[in-house]
Scaffold this active site. Structure first.
Site, PDB file in Angstrom:
ATOM      1  N   LYS A 248     -47.150 -21.891  13.804  1.00 22.02           N
ATOM      2  CA  LYS A 248     -47.760 -21.349  15.030  1.00 22.02           C
ATOM      3  C   LYS A 248     -47.481 -22.295  16.200  1.00 22.02           C
ATOM      4  CE  LYS A 248     -51.633 -21.477  17.514  1.00 22.02           C
ATOM      5  NZ  LYS A 248     -51.005 -21.093  18.770  1.00 22.02           N
TER       6      LYS A 248
ATOM      7  N   GLU B 292     -53.073 -34.782  13.481  1.00 18.17           N
ATOM      8  CA  GLU B 292     -52.593 -35.742  14.494  1.00 18.17           C
ATOM      9  C   GLU B 292     -53.310 -35.379  15.782  1.00 18.17           C
ATOM     10  OE1 GLU B 292     -50.929 -38.307  14.012  1.00 18.17           O
ATOM     11  OE2 GLU B 292     -50.202 -37.901  11.997  1.00 18.17           O
TER      12      GLU B 292
ATOM     13  N   CYS C 287     -50.048 -38.096  23.509  1.00 15.05           N
ATOM     14  CA  CYS C 287     -51.158 -38.654  22.744  1.00 15.05           C
ATOM     15  C   CYS C 287     -51.019 -40.172  22.683  1.00 15.05           C
ATOM     16  CB  CYS C 287     -51.188 -38.054  21.344  1.00 15.05           C
ATOM     17  SG  CYS C 287     -49.581 -38.120  20.562  1.00 15.05           S
TER      18      CYS C 287
ATOM     19  N   GLU D 176     -59.340 -39.551  26.717  1.00 19.85           N
ATOM     20  CA  GLU D 176     -57.923 -39.254  26.867  1.00 19.85           C
ATOM     21  C   GLU D 176     -57.747 -38.385  28.114  1.00 19.85           C
ATOM     22  OE1 GLU D 176     -56.166 -36.490  23.972  1.00 19.85           O
ATOM     23  OE2 GLU D 176     -54.596 -37.991  23.743  1.00 19.85           O
TER      24      GLU D 176
HETATM   25  P1  NAD Z   1     -55.147 -27.862  21.356  1.00 20.80           P
HETATM   26  O1  NAD Z   1     -55.969 -28.514  20.320  1.00 20.80           O
HETATM   27  O2  NAD Z   1     -55.803 -27.077  22.409  1.00 20.80           O
HETATM   28  O3  NAD Z   1     -54.123 -26.840  20.661  1.00 20.80           O
HETATM   29  C1  NAD Z   1     -53.240 -27.253  19.637  1.00 20.80           C
HETATM   30  C2  NAD Z   1     -52.821 -26.037  18.837  1.00 20.80           C
HETATM   31  O4  NAD Z   1     -53.979 -25.530  18.157  1.00 20.80           O
HETATM   32  C3  NAD Z   1     -52.286 -24.889  19.686  1.00 20.80           C
HETATM   33  O5  NAD Z   1     -51.227 -24.253  18.999  1.00 20.80           O
HETATM   34  C4  NAD Z   1     -53.493 -23.961  19.784  1.00 20.80           C
HETATM   35  O6  NAD Z   1     -53.157 -22.619  19.999  1.00 20.80           O
HETATM   36  C5  NAD Z   1     -54.121 -24.141  18.407  1.00 20.80           C
HETATM   37  N1  NAD Z   1     -55.544 -23.770  18.339  1.00 20.80           N
HETATM   38  C6  NAD Z   1     -56.436 -23.644  19.354  1.00 20.80           C
HETATM   39  N2  NAD Z   1     -57.652 -23.272  18.877  1.00 20.80           N
HETATM   40  C7  NAD Z   1     -57.528 -23.172  17.527  1.00 20.80           C
HETATM   41  C8  NAD Z   1     -58.425 -22.868  16.464  1.00 20.80           C
HETATM   42  N3  NAD Z   1     -59.701 -22.559  16.700  1.00 20.80           N
HETATM   43  N4  NAD Z   1     -57.962 -22.912  15.198  1.00 20.80           N
HETATM   44  C9  NAD Z   1     -56.678 -23.236  14.939  1.00 20.80           C
HETATM   45  N5  NAD Z   1     -55.769 -23.531  15.901  1.00 20.80           N
HETATM   46  C10 NAD Z   1     -56.190 -23.499  17.180  1.00 20.80           C
HETATM   47  O7  NAD Z   1     -54.231 -29.014  21.938  1.00 20.80           O
HETATM   48  P2  NAD Z   1     -53.193 -28.918  23.124  1.00 20.80           P
HETATM   49  O8  NAD Z   1     -53.981 -28.787  24.392  1.00 20.80           O
HETATM   50  O9  NAD Z   1     -52.133 -27.905  22.812  1.00 20.80           O
HETATM   51  O10 NAD Z   1     -52.491 -30.362  23.043  1.00 20.80           O
HETATM   52  C11 NAD Z   1     -53.058 -31.489  23.606  1.00 20.80           C
HETATM   53  C12 NAD Z   1     -53.789 -32.320  22.563  1.00 20.80           C
HETATM   54  O11 NAD Z   1     -52.943 -32.599  21.466  1.00 20.80           O
HETATM   55  C13 NAD Z   1     -54.203 -33.658  23.096  1.00 20.80           C
HETATM   56  O12 NAD Z   1     -55.549 -33.923  22.785  1.00 20.80           O
HETATM   57  C14 NAD Z   1     -53.309 -34.650  22.386  1.00 20.80           C
HETATM   58  O13 NAD Z   1     -53.838 -35.905  22.200  1.00 20.80           O
HETATM   59  C15 NAD Z   1     -53.025 -33.966  21.099  1.00 20.80           C
HETATM   60  N6  NAD Z   1     -51.748 -34.422  20.545  1.00 20.80           N
HETATM   61  C16 NAD Z   1     -51.732 -35.331  19.521  1.00 20.80           C
HETATM   62  C17 NAD Z   1     -50.537 -35.802  19.014  1.00 20.80           C
HETATM   63  C18 NAD Z   1     -50.471 -36.815  17.888  1.00 20.80           C
HETATM   64  O14 NAD Z   1     -49.422 -36.974  17.298  1.00 20.80           O
HETATM   65  N7  NAD Z   1     -51.542 -37.517  17.576  1.00 20.80           N
HETATM   66  C19 NAD Z   1     -49.336 -35.327  19.531  1.00 20.80           C
HETATM   67  C20 NAD Z   1     -49.376 -34.415  20.564  1.00 20.80           C
HETATM   68  C21 NAD Z   1     -50.600 -33.958  21.064  1.00 20.80           C
END
Ligand code: NAD
Length: 479
Positions: free
Chosen positions: A175, A250, A284, A383
């Site tokens: 996804k 992650e 991140c 963050e």
């Molecule tokens: P997000 O958590 O909003 O979304 C991530 C993914 O989860 C998307 O595909 C989203 O559609 C999906 N999602 C949303 N609600 C969901 C649910 N209820 N159940 C299952 N899936 C769901 O994050 P974002 O805004 O896309 O990305 C930013 C965040 O990601 C930041 O907090 C960042 O720190 C983190 N991040 C971490 C790493 C790492 O390696 N540690 C890398 C990149 C981003």
């Protein structure tokens, strides 16, 4: 305007029932219409994956390695298209979009190498303290896996999960983020030509609350590998708990760059800018806290201001831009709110803080640097996920380490010092999964990705990334 199906199940592209409009963050205009899927599409995708698993899980790992190398070659052949999509959908400057493509290729090649070694390592004997028994060790694919990825490095995050999952012999339902699905849709086209049996790789674009939640809950899925925010990571874990499925997470970070007394200042300023402003700070791993030895502080701050103000912000396609736009309006507003709250909390704005006056549209924010940031403010603790650095002087090494470790996160850290003994000592004391010394944030597939505390559960990349998709089986027999 790009119009594309957003569902790929059992080797067939489908028009899903949930349309997604994808925006170009550089001009705020619609870029694509994606016919995304829903929970019902996830159910069909997992069924297809489950059916394909029977055969795929039994293939020789060396056969899987051939497919992974073919994908790497396909990505190289599609480089220009992938760069275009990353730059258009994420607002990344072209040079950064190329780095993403390089990373994807390196990851598929690396897991092809590991897959090649799997067959020889299978069924290895286990030394036992009794001559009455013999035992052998097998590593088997854990089943159908759900991969959920965010928008900041969409294709790279996908590759870090997909390549090891396929190498292990798992079948996949991916996804992508609903904000940035375009590069993964192109990657799926590459994968579709790479010789994978139908059903091994499936993709459902769509909203998190629908498609993502369905993946986390589906009882046919053995494991969910998730990258994203902590809030959603918690929800994924809770849903996965109902069917006791494995999770790799992650999540967020609040990382530091430590400039020690013996630092080369030019290098320190360059690394501060890369750690804070690469990908417009939407990392991140952003080193958004910069801790500087007191003796260097005034000079460092003056040079950082100069360098940050000189960064060229703008259209990713000009070739001159060093920093692009934030990914969408929601992120743009979120970062602006953090900046406003920081000012309200008493932090001092050294530079940036708003869209450059030369740009009339697009979700751009100039490289922003704060000093005098209160330690209990959101700016210091949370963050930001935007181009915002907080700089602070430190009395000594111990205070620098204490401030860096004072966070609920522990993803990465950077240390700058010409005194390598001091730098290595500090690296050992930091609570972080990856520490760079005098280096930008280079990531090799051979080294693990993930962190301490609330940043992660598990590790990606390296052999750890592969074992995340494997079960351990021992077969023990009486002689
Ligand atoms: P997000 O958590 O909003 O979304 C991530 C993914 O989860 C998307 O595909 C989203 O559609 C999906 N999602 C949303 N609600 C969901 C649910 N209820 N159940 C299952 N899936 C769901 O994050 P974002 O805004 O896309 O990305 C930013 C965040 O990601 C930041 O907090 C960042 O720190 C983190 N991040 C971490 C790493 C790492 O390696 N540690 C890398 C990149 C981003």
């Amino acid at each position: 305007m790009i119009k594309t199906p957003g569902v790929y199940i059992n080797g067939v592209w489908e028009l899903g029932r949930q349309p997604l409009t994808v925006i170009n963050p550089s001009n705020e205009q619609p870029l694509a219409e994606v016919a995304g899927g829903d929970g019902a599409a996830v159910a069909r995708a997992t069924l297809a994956a489950r059916a394909a698993f029977a055969e795929w899980s039994k293939t020789c790992a060396s056969e899987r390695a051939v497919v992974l190398r073919t994908i790497a070659e396909g990505v190289e052949a599609s480089r220009e298209r992938l760069v275009f999509l990353q730059a258009s959908n994420n607002g990344k400057p072209l040079a950064e979009a190329h780095i993403d493509v390089d990373d994807v290729i390196a990851t598929f090649r690396y897991y092809a190498e590991l897959a090649d070694q799997l067959d020889a390592g299978q069924d290895c004997p286990v030394a036992l303290p009794s001559e009455d028994f013999v035992a052998r060790l097998r590593r088997e694919p854990c089943g159908v896996v759900g991969l959920i990825v965010p928008w900041n490095f969409p294709m790279v995050t996908t590759a870090w999960k997909l390549a090891p999952a396929l190498a292990a012999g798992c079948c996949v339902v991916l996804k992508p983020s609903e904000v940035t699905p375009l590069a993964e849709l192109e990657l799926a086209n590459v994968i579709a030509q790479a010789g994978l049996p139908a059903g091994v790789f499936n993709l459902v674009c769509g909203a998190g609350v629908d498609v993502g939640a369905a993946l986390a809950a589906d009882p046919r899925i053995a494991k969910v590998s998730f990258t994203g925010s902590n809030a959603v990571g918690v929800q994924v874990m809770q849903r996965a708990a109902e069917t006791v499925k494995g999770v790799s997470l992650e999540l967020g970070g609040k990382s530091s760059l430590l400039v020690l007394e013996a630092a080369n200042l030019d290098l320190a300023v360059e690394l501060a800018c890369l750690g804070g402003f690469f990908n417009a700070g939407q990392m991140c791993s952003a080193t958004s806290r910069v801790l500087v030895a007191e003796a260097l502080y005034p000079d460092f701050v003056a040079r950082l201001k100069c360098r940050a103000e000189a960064i060229r912000v703008g259209d990713p396609f000009t070739g001159e831009s060093e920093m692009g736009a934030l990914v969408n309006q929601a992120q743009y507003r979120r970062v602006q709110q953090h900046i406003a709250a920081g000012l309200e909390a008493g932090a001092r704005l050294l530079c940036g803080g708003a869209r450059p006056s030369t740009l009339s549209s697009g979700y751009y924010i100039s490289p922003t640097v704060f000093t005098d940031v209160p330690l209990d403010s959101a700016l210091w603790c949370e963050e930001i996920f935007g181009p915002v650095l907080c700089v602070r002087p430190v009395a000594d090494e111990a205070q620098a380490v204490a401030l860096a470790n004072d966070s609920e996160f522990g993803l990465v850290a950077s240390v700058v010092s010409s005194d390598l003994i001091a730098a290595e000592r500090v690296a050992n004391a930091l609570e972080a999964g990856l520490v760079w010394i005098n280096a930008p944030q280079v990531i090799f597939p051979q080294t693990a990705w993930g962190g301490y505390k609330q940043s992660s559960i598990g590790r990606e990349l390296g052999p750890w990334g592969l074992s995340a998709f494997q079960e351990i089986k021992h077969v023990l027999r009486a002689v």
